[in-house]
Design a protein around this motif. Structure first.
Motif, PDB file in Angstrom:
ATOM      1  N   ASP A  62       0.337  -1.870  -7.673  1.00 18.79           N
ATOM      2  CA  ASP A  62      -0.665  -1.661  -8.832  1.00 18.79           C
ATOM      3  C   ASP A  62      -2.063  -0.914  -8.308  1.00 18.79           C
ATOM      4  OD1 ASP A  62      -2.154  -3.619  -7.273  1.00 18.79           O
ATOM      5  OD2 ASP A  62      -1.543  -5.316  -8.695  1.00 18.79           O
ATOM      6  N   ILE A  63      -3.063  -1.300  -8.789  1.00 15.41           N
ATOM      7  CA  ILE A  63      -4.242  -0.657  -8.726  1.00 15.41           C
ATOM      8  C   ILE A  63      -4.723  -0.798  -7.244  1.00 15.41           C
ATOM      9  CG2 ILE A  63      -5.820  -2.261  -9.592  1.00 15.41           C
ATOM     10  CD1 ILE A  63      -7.584   0.382 -10.817  1.00 15.41           C
ATOM     11  N   ARG A  64      -4.358  -2.139  -6.796  1.00 15.25           N
ATOM     12  CA  ARG A  64      -4.524  -2.131  -5.329  1.00 15.25           C
ATOM     13  C   ARG A  64      -4.082  -1.550  -4.178  1.00 15.25           C
ATOM     14  NH1 ARG A  64      -3.664  -8.521  -6.398  1.00 15.25           N
ATOM     15  NH2 ARG A  64      -1.970  -7.485  -7.773  1.00 15.25           N
ATOM     16  N   SER A  65      -2.897  -0.778  -4.623  1.00 17.65           N
ATOM     17  CA  SER A  65      -1.894  -0.048  -3.722  1.00 17.65           C
ATOM     18  C   SER A  65      -2.506   1.307  -3.110  1.00 17.65           C
ATOM     19  CB  SER A  65      -0.633  -0.043  -4.221  1.00 17.65           C
ATOM     20  OG  SER A  65      -0.043  -1.255  -4.469  1.00 17.65           O
ATOM     21  N   PHE A  66      -3.442   1.847  -3.930  1.00 15.49           N
ATOM     22  CA  PHE A  66      -3.999   2.909  -3.541  1.00 15.49           C
ATOM     23  C   PHE A  66      -5.619   3.269  -3.821  1.00 15.49           C
ATOM     24  CE2 PHE A  66      -2.326   3.094  -7.718  1.00 15.49           C
ATOM     25  CZ  PHE A  66      -3.287   3.293  -8.655  1.00 15.49           C
ATOM     26  N   ARG A  67      -6.215   4.071  -3.031  1.00 13.82           N
ATOM     27  CA  ARG A  67      -7.599   4.542  -3.421  1.00 13.82           C
ATOM     28  C   ARG A  67      -7.605   5.535  -4.441  1.00 13.82           C
ATOM     29  NH1 ARG A  67      -6.895   3.579   2.177  1.00 13.82           N
ATOM     30  NH2 ARG A  67      -6.534   5.712   2.502  1.00 13.82           N
ATOM     31  N   GLU A  68      -6.789   6.510  -4.288  1.00  7.35           N
ATOM     32  CA  GLU A  68      -6.722   7.514  -5.652  1.00  7.35           C
ATOM     33  C   GLU A  68      -5.477   7.623  -5.994  1.00  7.35           C
ATOM     34  OE1 GLU A  68      -9.364   9.204  -6.386  1.00  7.35           O
ATOM     35  OE2 GLU A  68     -10.858   8.454  -4.587  1.00  7.35           O
ATOM     36  N   ILE A  69      -5.107   8.328  -7.151  1.00  2.15           N
ATOM     37  CA  ILE A  69      -3.758   8.259  -7.909  1.00  2.15           C
ATOM     38  C   ILE A  69      -2.985   9.072  -7.061  1.00  2.15           C
ATOM     39  CG2 ILE A  69      -2.879   9.208  -9.787  1.00  2.15           C
ATOM     40  CD1 ILE A  69      -3.760   6.570 -10.672  1.00  2.15           C
ATOM     41  N   PRO A  95       0.641  -1.114   0.033  1.00  2.00           N
ATOM     42  CA  PRO A  95       0.095  -0.142   0.119  1.00  2.00           C
ATOM     43  C   PRO A  95       0.734   1.168   0.151  1.00  2.00           C
ATOM     44  CG  PRO A  95      -0.662  -1.329   1.700  1.00  2.00           C
ATOM     45  CD  PRO A  95       0.716  -2.036   1.416  1.00  2.00           C
ATOM     46  N   CYS A  96       0.460   2.094  -0.970  1.00  5.51           N
ATOM     47  CA  CYS A  96       1.384   3.385  -0.650  1.00  5.51           C
ATOM     48  C   CYS A  96       1.548   4.193   0.498  1.00  5.51           C
ATOM     49  CB  CYS A  96       0.610   4.453  -1.687  1.00  5.51           C
ATOM     50  SG  CYS A  96       0.488   3.947  -3.612  1.00  5.51           S
ATOM     51  N   GLU A  97       0.571   4.172   1.395  1.00  4.99           N
ATOM     52  CA  GLU A  97       0.253   4.766   2.655  1.00  4.99           C
ATOM     53  C   GLU A  97       1.673   4.255   3.565  1.00  4.99           C
ATOM     54  OE1 GLU A  97      -3.340   4.307   4.415  1.00  4.99           O
ATOM     55  OE2 GLU A  97      -3.346   1.806   4.342  1.00  4.99           O
ATOM     56  N   ILE A  98       2.060   2.907   3.295  1.00  8.42           N
ATOM     57  CA  ILE A  98       2.944   2.406   4.256  1.00  8.42           C
ATOM     58  C   ILE A  98       4.351   2.363   3.485  1.00  8.42           C
ATOM     59  CG2 ILE A  98       1.349   1.413   5.666  1.00  8.42           C
ATOM     60  CD1 ILE A  98       2.396  -1.278   4.729  1.00  8.42           C
ATOM     61  N   GLY A  99       4.374   2.688   2.043  1.00  8.85           N
ATOM     62  CA  GLY A  99       5.477   2.441   1.258  1.00  8.85           C
ATOM     63  C   GLY A  99       6.662   3.229   1.807  1.00  8.85           C
ATOM     64  N   PHE A 100       6.681   4.537   2.090  1.00 10.02           N
ATOM     65  CA  PHE A 100       7.885   5.211   2.362  1.00 10.02           C
ATOM     66  C   PHE A 100       8.447   4.674   3.745  1.00 10.02           C
ATOM     67  CE2 PHE A 100      10.499   8.866   3.679  1.00 10.02           C
ATOM     68  CZ  PHE A 100      10.978   9.020   2.537  1.00 10.02           C
TER      69      PHE A 100
END
Length: 285
Positions: free
Chosen positions: A56-63, A36-41
């Motif tokens: 992919d598209i499952r990693s975020f809710r919005e671009i 998930p993008c929210e924990i990526g960093f």
């Protein structure tokens, strides 16, 4: 201090992301899929040096979640990152899902609608990619080589990687090319009985194609254009340029021109240049 290398593998579901991550793992990267993008960093802030992330598209809710993640990477001086975008034709993706019977991450009424919706959603991310790979006809070995080329893992560090590809318009335009040139206006060796079965890799065919003043003039204009364009691409920070040369069947005229362009550009010191002939690889010759 060496910079940490981050490779983000993204693209369309069913285009080979898992295969690409396996390749990168074999190349020494620590791989994580569906992050998930929210924990990526937070994850890449660990002590691990080389990381490949499947997002992919499952990693975020919005671009915006993805672009915000990239902004953090850009503003971190000790990180070098690349974005590899994988895609394939809708027919190939449909076939892969029918074979695996996996559920598509986008829920629409039909699988085809799901694929179309995802392609539209991911279009913005595709524009941000360092490199784009069409896996429609790639075998694992070919995907490995393309990844290594895009990431500069098997080449000298130069200003830009230039990939010259011949193709046949009758089989469709490649979806991963930056520039496309049509040489179907040139005399066609296909209609010469002794040349029909040969290809642009044969001297007889190449000599025939280039025996016309029209061919010579067009080739000169092409090279003048590349002499103008490539330095500007380098100045803007572009690392990969794919040039498509197409004729009717992708066997004679386009191959002749692709080989000539490859040989001349290869003489320029600050370029890594590659050539391939799509229809030969697909068995269309």
């Amino acid at each position: 201090m060496a910079k940490k290398k981050i490779v983000i593998v993204t693209g369309l579901s069913g285009s080979g992301k898992t295969t690409a991550l396996n390749v990168l793992e074999d190349l020494g990267y620590y791989t994580v899929d569906n992050l998930p993008c929210e924990i990526g960093f937070s994850f890449i802030s660990s002590s691990i040096e080389n990381i490949a992330l499947g997002m992919d598209i499952r990693s975020f809710r919005e671009i915006e979640e993805f672009t915000n993640f990239l902004d953090k990477l850009k503003n971190t001086p000790d990180i070098i990152y690349s974005i590899i975008f994988l895609e394939a034709s809708k027919e190939v993706i449909l076939n892969r899902y029918n074979l695996t019977r996996r559920k598509h991450p986008v829920t629409e009424k039909t699988l085809l609608q799901s694929i179309r919706t995802e392609r539209k959603t991911m279009a913005e991310i595709k524009e941000l990619a360092t490199g784009i790979i069409d896996t429609s006809f790639d075998k694992p070995k070919e995907l490995t080589q393309k990844l290594k080329t895009l990431l500069g893992l098997d080449v000298d560090i130069k200003d830009i990687n230039v990939h010259v590809q011949s193709f046949g318009f009758k089989y469709g335009i490649p979806i991963d090319v930056d520039l496309v040139f049509d040489v179907r206006f040139l005399p066609n060796p296909y209609y010469i009985s002794e040349l029909k079965s040969k290809s642009g890799l044969d001297k007889e065919v190449s000599d025939y194609v280039m025996s016309f003043e029209l061919s010579q003039e067009f080739y000169t204009k092409l090279m003048d254009m590349f002499d103008f364009l490539i330095p500007h691409y380098i100045k803007e920070g572009k690392k990969h340029l794919t040039i498509g040369i197409g004729c009717s069947g992708g066997k004679h005229r386009s191959v002749t021109f692709a080989e000539l362009i490859y040989k001349e550009l290869s003489e320029i010191d600050n370029l890594n240049v590659y050539v391939n002939h799509r229809e030969k690889e697909r068995g269309n010759w």
